[in-house]
Write a protein that holds these residues in place. Structure first.
Motif, PDB file in Angstrom:
ATOM      1  N   ALA A  28      -1.348  12.943  44.186  1.00  0.00           N
ATOM      2  CA  ALA A  28      -2.030  14.220  44.402  1.00  0.00           C
ATOM      3  C   ALA A  28      -2.523  14.335  45.839  1.00  0.00           C
ATOM      4  CB  ALA A  28      -3.196  14.362  43.424  1.00  0.00           C
ATOM      5  N   TRP A  29      -3.087  13.255  46.362  1.00  0.00           N
ATOM      6  CA  TRP A  29      -3.559  13.273  47.748  1.00  0.00           C
ATOM      7  C   TRP A  29      -2.395  13.365  48.732  1.00  0.00           C
ATOM      8  CZ3 TRP A  29      -8.023  14.545  49.525  1.00  0.00           C
ATOM      9  CH2 TRP A  29      -9.160  14.362  48.762  1.00  0.00           C
ATOM     10  N   PHE A  30      -1.260  12.776  48.391  1.00  0.00           N
ATOM     11  CA  PHE A  30      -0.087  12.887  49.263  1.00  0.00           C
ATOM     12  C   PHE A  30       0.281  14.354  49.462  1.00  0.00           C
ATOM     13  CE2 PHE A  30       4.509  13.219  49.878  1.00  0.00           C
ATOM     14  CZ  PHE A  30       4.704  12.375  50.952  1.00  0.00           C
ATOM     15  N   GLY A  31       0.287  15.117  48.373  1.00  0.00           N
ATOM     16  CA  GLY A  31       0.570  16.543  48.492  1.00  0.00           C
ATOM     17  C   GLY A  31      -0.444  17.261  49.352  1.00  0.00           C
ATOM     18  N   TYR A  32      -1.723  16.926  49.164  1.00  0.00           N
ATOM     19  CA  TYR A  32      -2.765  17.563  49.975  1.00  0.00           C
ATOM     20  C   TYR A  32      -2.591  17.240  51.458  1.00  0.00           C
ATOM     21  CZ  TYR A  32      -7.268  18.270  52.218  1.00  0.00           C
ATOM     22  OH  TYR A  32      -8.252  18.650  53.094  1.00  0.00           O
ATOM     23  N   TRP A  33      -2.387  15.960  51.781  1.00  0.00           N
ATOM     24  CA  TRP A  33      -2.287  15.576  53.193  1.00  0.00           C
ATOM     25  C   TRP A  33      -1.053  16.163  53.872  1.00  0.00           C
ATOM     26  CZ3 TRP A  33      -6.619  14.506  54.998  1.00  0.00           C
ATOM     27  CH2 TRP A  33      -7.534  13.659  54.367  1.00  0.00           C
ATOM     28  N   TRP A  95     -10.787  23.838  40.125  1.00  0.00           N
ATOM     29  CA  TRP A  95     -10.822  24.142  41.563  1.00  0.00           C
ATOM     30  C   TRP A  95      -9.650  23.498  42.297  1.00  0.00           C
ATOM     31  CZ3 TRP A  95     -13.507  27.585  44.336  1.00  0.00           C
ATOM     32  CH2 TRP A  95     -14.559  28.241  43.689  1.00  0.00           C
ATOM     33  N   ALA A  96      -9.234  22.316  41.848  1.00  0.00           N
ATOM     34  CA  ALA A  96      -8.070  21.688  42.480  1.00  0.00           C
ATOM     35  C   ALA A  96      -6.811  22.503  42.250  1.00  0.00           C
ATOM     36  CB  ALA A  96      -7.888  20.268  41.938  1.00  0.00           C
ATOM     37  N   LEU A  97      -6.630  22.981  41.014  1.00  0.00           N
ATOM     38  CA  LEU A  97      -5.447  23.783  40.707  1.00  0.00           C
ATOM     39  C   LEU A  97      -5.486  25.115  41.445  1.00  0.00           C
ATOM     40  CD1 LEU A  97      -2.857  24.178  39.114  1.00  0.00           C
ATOM     41  CD2 LEU A  97      -4.231  25.053  37.211  1.00  0.00           C
ATOM     42  N   GLY A  98      -6.647  25.777  41.427  1.00  0.00           N
ATOM     43  CA  GLY A  98      -6.772  27.049  42.144  1.00  0.00           C
ATOM     44  C   GLY A  98      -6.558  26.882  43.635  1.00  0.00           C
ATOM     45  N   GLY A  99      -7.104  25.804  44.193  1.00  0.00           N
ATOM     46  CA  GLY A  99      -6.917  25.546  45.615  1.00  0.00           C
ATOM     47  C   GLY A  99      -5.473  25.239  45.953  1.00  0.00           C
ATOM     48  N   LEU A 100      -4.804  24.513  45.065  1.00  0.00           N
ATOM     49  CA  LEU A 100      -3.397  24.179  45.286  1.00  0.00           C
ATOM     50  C   LEU A 100      -2.544  25.441  45.372  1.00  0.00           C
ATOM     51  CD1 LEU A 100      -1.399  21.765  45.448  1.00  0.00           C
ATOM     52  CD2 LEU A 100      -1.125  21.997  42.972  1.00  0.00           C
ATOM     53  N   ILE A 101      -2.771  26.362  44.463  1.00  0.00           N
ATOM     54  CA  ILE A 101      -2.012  27.617  44.482  1.00  0.00           C
ATOM     55  C   ILE A 101      -2.349  28.435  45.721  1.00  0.00           C
ATOM     56  CG2 ILE A 101      -1.656  29.810  43.285  1.00  0.00           C
ATOM     57  CD1 ILE A 101      -2.225  28.276  40.660  1.00  0.00           C
ATOM     58  N   ILE A 189       6.907  20.635  48.161  1.00  0.00           N
ATOM     59  CA  ILE A 189       6.540  19.227  47.915  1.00  0.00           C
ATOM     60  C   ILE A 189       5.047  19.106  47.639  1.00  0.00           C
ATOM     61  CG2 ILE A 189       6.404  16.935  48.955  1.00  0.00           C
ATOM     62  CD1 ILE A 189       8.933  17.643  50.538  1.00  0.00           C
ATOM     63  N   ALA A 190       4.243  19.784  48.462  1.00  0.00           N
ATOM     64  CA  ALA A 190       2.792  19.713  48.300  1.00  0.00           C
ATOM     65  C   ALA A 190       2.337  20.314  46.981  1.00  0.00           C
ATOM     66  CB  ALA A 190       2.115  20.438  49.465  1.00  0.00           C
ATOM     67  N   ALA A 191       3.031  21.324  46.496  1.00  0.00           N
ATOM     68  CA  ALA A 191       2.655  21.962  45.231  1.00  0.00           C
ATOM     69  C   ALA A 191       2.996  21.078  44.039  1.00  0.00           C
ATOM     70  CB  ALA A 191       3.355  23.310  45.098  1.00  0.00           C
ATOM     71  N   LEU A 192       4.085  20.329  44.124  1.00  0.00           N
ATOM     72  CA  LEU A 192       4.534  19.533  42.983  1.00  0.00           C
ATOM     73  C   LEU A 192       3.788  18.202  42.849  1.00  0.00           C
ATOM     74  CD1 LEU A 192       8.405  20.076  43.188  1.00  0.00           C
ATOM     75  CD2 LEU A 192       6.776  21.164  41.623  1.00  0.00           C
ATOM     76  N   CYS A 193       3.413  17.599  43.962  1.00  0.00           N
ATOM     77  CA  CYS A 193       2.843  16.246  43.921  1.00  0.00           C
ATOM     78  C   CYS A 193       1.556  16.133  43.092  1.00  0.00           C
ATOM     79  CB  CYS A 193       2.606  15.735  45.339  1.00  0.00           C
ATOM     80  SG  CYS A 193       4.132  15.264  46.199  1.00  0.00           S
ATOM     81  N   PRO A 194       0.610  17.074  43.162  1.00  0.00           N
ATOM     82  CA  PRO A 194      -0.626  16.907  42.395  1.00  0.00           C
ATOM     83  C   PRO A 194      -0.489  17.239  40.911  1.00  0.00           C
ATOM     84  CG  PRO A 194      -0.984  18.251  44.370  1.00  0.00           C
ATOM     85  CD  PRO A 194       0.493  18.175  44.145  1.00  0.00           C
ATOM     86  N   PRO A 196       1.233  16.070  38.197  1.00  0.00           N
ATOM     87  CA  PRO A 196       1.046  15.040  37.158  1.00  0.00           C
ATOM     88  C   PRO A 196      -0.406  14.617  36.979  1.00  0.00           C
ATOM     89  CG  PRO A 196       2.955  14.528  38.523  1.00  0.00           C
ATOM     90  CD  PRO A 196       2.255  15.672  39.187  1.00  0.00           C
ATOM     91  N   PHE A 197      -1.140  14.480  38.089  1.00  0.00           N
ATOM     92  CA  PHE A 197      -2.551  14.082  37.964  1.00  0.00           C
ATOM     93  C   PHE A 197      -3.380  15.181  37.319  1.00  0.00           C
ATOM     94  CE2 PHE A 197      -6.921  13.859  39.566  1.00  0.00           C
ATOM     95  CZ  PHE A 197      -7.262  12.580  39.151  1.00  0.00           C
ATOM     96  N   LEU A 198      -3.161  16.423  37.725  1.00  0.00           N
ATOM     97  CA  LEU A 198      -3.956  17.523  37.185  1.00  0.00           C
ATOM     98  C   LEU A 198      -3.664  17.758  35.704  1.00  0.00           C
ATOM     99  CD1 LEU A 198      -3.802  20.082  40.141  1.00  0.00           C
ATOM    100  CD2 LEU A 198      -5.619  18.471  39.571  1.00  0.00           C
ATOM    101  N   ILE A 199      -2.455  17.473  35.276  1.00  0.00           N
ATOM    102  CA  ILE A 199      -2.123  17.626  33.854  1.00  0.00           C
ATOM    103  C   ILE A 199      -2.820  16.560  33.010  1.00  0.00           C
ATOM    104  CG2 ILE A 199      -0.250  17.420  32.170  1.00  0.00           C
ATOM    105  CD1 ILE A 199       1.582  18.761  34.187  1.00  0.00           C
ATOM    106  N   THR A 200      -2.865  15.337  33.515  1.00  0.00           N
ATOM    107  CA  THR A 200      -3.380  14.226  32.711  1.00  0.00           C
ATOM    108  C   THR A 200      -4.880  13.999  32.854  1.00  0.00           C
ATOM    109  OG1 THR A 200      -2.792  12.702  34.498  1.00  0.00           O
ATOM    110  CG2 THR A 200      -1.180  13.016  32.741  1.00  0.00           C
ATOM    111  N   TYR A 201      -5.473  14.440  33.959  1.00  0.00           N
ATOM    112  CA  TYR A 201      -6.899  14.186  34.176  1.00  0.00           C
ATOM    113  C   TYR A 201      -7.739  15.033  33.228  1.00  0.00           C
ATOM    114  CZ  TYR A 201     -11.422  13.720  36.465  1.00  0.00           C
ATOM    115  OH  TYR A 201     -12.741  13.465  36.720  1.00  0.00           O
ATOM    116  N   ARG A 202      -8.729  14.399  32.612  1.00  0.00           N
ATOM    117  CA  ARG A 202      -9.625  15.101  31.691  1.00  0.00           C
ATOM    118  C   ARG A 202     -11.072  14.895  32.118  1.00  0.00           C
ATOM    119  NH1 ARG A 202      -5.462  16.806  30.850  1.00  0.00           N
ATOM    120  NH2 ARG A 202      -4.279  17.044  28.899  1.00  0.00           N
ATOM    121  N   GLU A 203     -11.849  15.961  32.026  1.00  0.00           N
ATOM    122  CA  GLU A 203     -13.272  15.886  32.296  1.00  0.00           C
ATOM    123  C   GLU A 203     -14.040  16.128  31.000  1.00  0.00           C
ATOM    124  OE1 GLU A 203     -14.541  18.025  35.931  1.00  0.00           O
ATOM    125  OE2 GLU A 203     -12.458  18.645  36.057  1.00  0.00           O
ATOM    126  N   ARG A 204     -15.273  15.681  30.987  1.00  0.00           N
ATOM    127  CA  ARG A 204     -16.107  15.938  29.826  1.00  0.00           C
ATOM    128  C   ARG A 204     -16.346  17.431  29.692  1.00  0.00           C
ATOM    129  NH1 ARG A 204     -22.253  14.417  30.333  1.00  0.00           N
ATOM    130  NH2 ARG A 204     -22.025  16.180  31.740  1.00  0.00           N
TER     131      ARG A 204
END
Length: 408
Positions: A28-33, A95-101, A189-194, A196-204
């Motif tokens: 995910a960070w690779f896509g951001y950087w 916010w990560a997903l919205g920022g990515l788009i 590339i930047a849109a695709l990299c994060p 997998p993490f955003l799909i699997t990450y769960r918050e309380r």
């Protein structure tokens, strides 16, 4: 892979993250950087040379400064909003997903613009999206990772910065050299990299009676808790400024001071040496700081290595010494990326304002201080004085970290 955890849970009670979690987090960070590093290093300059060859320096500088200032202003604001968000989808993920788009969609069209004004509008949107991704993913380390793994998680954040620049430069210079398609490919590339993490990450999920954090938590008792964060943030800013002063003017140093017959080729060698040292040291620094749990001393050592590199450039201006300096700069800064981020995460005083507090530190880091220092010194002196100033700035950064009392 288990990714569920309370967003504000004490770090001692957080379950350990897996190697797969860290891998997806790094991806995910690779896509951001990719979005952050390539425009400032190459894409914007190349675009400016196409838009107006006669004013490419002015246009390129303007667009780079614009993106930096958007981040400086937007990061703390977006961080405050991220902390106050309460949704079933989660605040960091949302916010990560919205920022990515927001970042990748306009990024894809920047290279096709026919005027600098059009590019400026799109890059402003890109900067806003980058701010959202930065604050949300940064806060994930404090929300989810226990203290004895924060060095590894910080390495997973910093190491992709090195690879994104190296791989991205190969893509935009060798594989897709055309201006328009190069921006588009990097955006994809930047849109695709994060993803997998955003799909699997769960918050309380928020409870029904969970209060939103107060918009202002700066009363006197709260301010005392920000002492360590302030010193840690100052250390980060100073070390980053000194490093940028040392690296930004290397091409001019090679051509004007060392009189290299091929300064561009020499700079490429230096960049490869710097990135190699940076890549190895970033992961090693994360492992060492987790094992030893001594953040401050390691930050000081990282700063010291870079101070020695700057002194070599100032006092021994030869090609051989410059190569050694490149290694020391890369190793020092690479380890600093992981150790310093872990330290900052440890001293965050309020679990309900993590994104905002990290946002303030990160926005200060993006202030264009290094170019001002470089301009001021080179206007009245030479490269010896420039690198002596860089060494002094980084030395102060390594010293003030010991003002942090909450961690070892």
């Amino acid at each position: 892979m288990s990714t569920s955890a309370g967003a504000a849970a004490p770090s001692a009670t957080l379950p350990r993250v897996t190697g797969l979690w860290l891998t997806l987090f790094a991806l995910a960070w690779f896509g951001y950087w990719m979005l952050v590093m390539l425009p400032g290093q190459f894409l914007i300059v190349k675009l400016a040379s196409v838009l107006d060859p006669n004013d490419k320096v002015g246009i390129g500088s303007l667009l780079i400064i614009l993106m930096a200032m958007v981040l400086v202003v937007a990061v703390p604001v977006v961080g405050w909003l991220c902390d106050r968000t309460r949704t079933r989808f989660g605040r960091r993920r949302l916010w990560a997903l919205g920022g990515l788009i927001t970042a990748t969609v306009p990024f894809a069209f920047v290279g096709y613009q026919q005027s600098w004004q059009g590019a400026a509008v799109l890059l402003t949107l890109v900067g806003l999206g980058e701010a959202a991704v930065l604050v949300s993913l940064s806060a994930v380390i404090a929300d989810r990772v226990p203290e004895d793994q924060r060095g590894r998680a910080s390495a997973a954040m910093g190491l992709p910065q090195v690879f994104s620049l190296a791989i991205g430069m190969v893509i935009v210079t060798e594989l897709v050299p055309e201006v328009g398609p190069s921006w588009l490919v990097i955006a994809v590339i930047a849109a695709l990299c994060p993803v997998p993490f955003l799909i699997t990450y769960r918050e309380r999920p928020p409870s029904g009676d969970e209060p939103r954090p107060s918009p202002w938590r700066w009363h006197p008792t709260a301010l005392r808790g920000y002492r360590d964060l302030g010193w840690a943030g100052l250390s980060r800013v100073l070390v980053n400024v000194g490093n940028l002063v040392g690296t930004t003017y290397l091409l001019f140093f090679l051509s004007d001071e060392l009189r290299m017959p091929d300064p561009d080729g020499a700079l490429m060698i230096l960049i490869l040496v710097y990135l190699a040292g940076c890549a190895v040291a970033t992961w090693a620094g994360g492992l060492l700081t987790d094992r030893w749990r001594r953040r401050r001393a390691l930050v000081a050592v990282c700063a010291g290595l870079q101070v020695v590199a700057a002194l070599l450039l100032a006092l021994l201006p030869t090609w051989e010494a410059t190569l050694v300096a490149g290694v020391l700069l890369g190793v020092g800064y690479g380890a600093f990326l992981s150790v310093d981020q872990a330290l900052l995460t440890d001293v965050l005083p309020d679990p309900e304002t993590r994104a905002r507090d990290l946002g303030i530190v990160n926005s200060a880091q993006h202030l264009p201080i290094a170019p001002l220092v470089g301009w001021a010194v080179l206007s009245v002196a030479g490269y010896t004085e420039l690198y002596l100033v860089a060494a002094a700035i980084m030395a102060v950064g390594g010293i003030v970290v010991f003002r942090v009392k909450g961690v070892r």
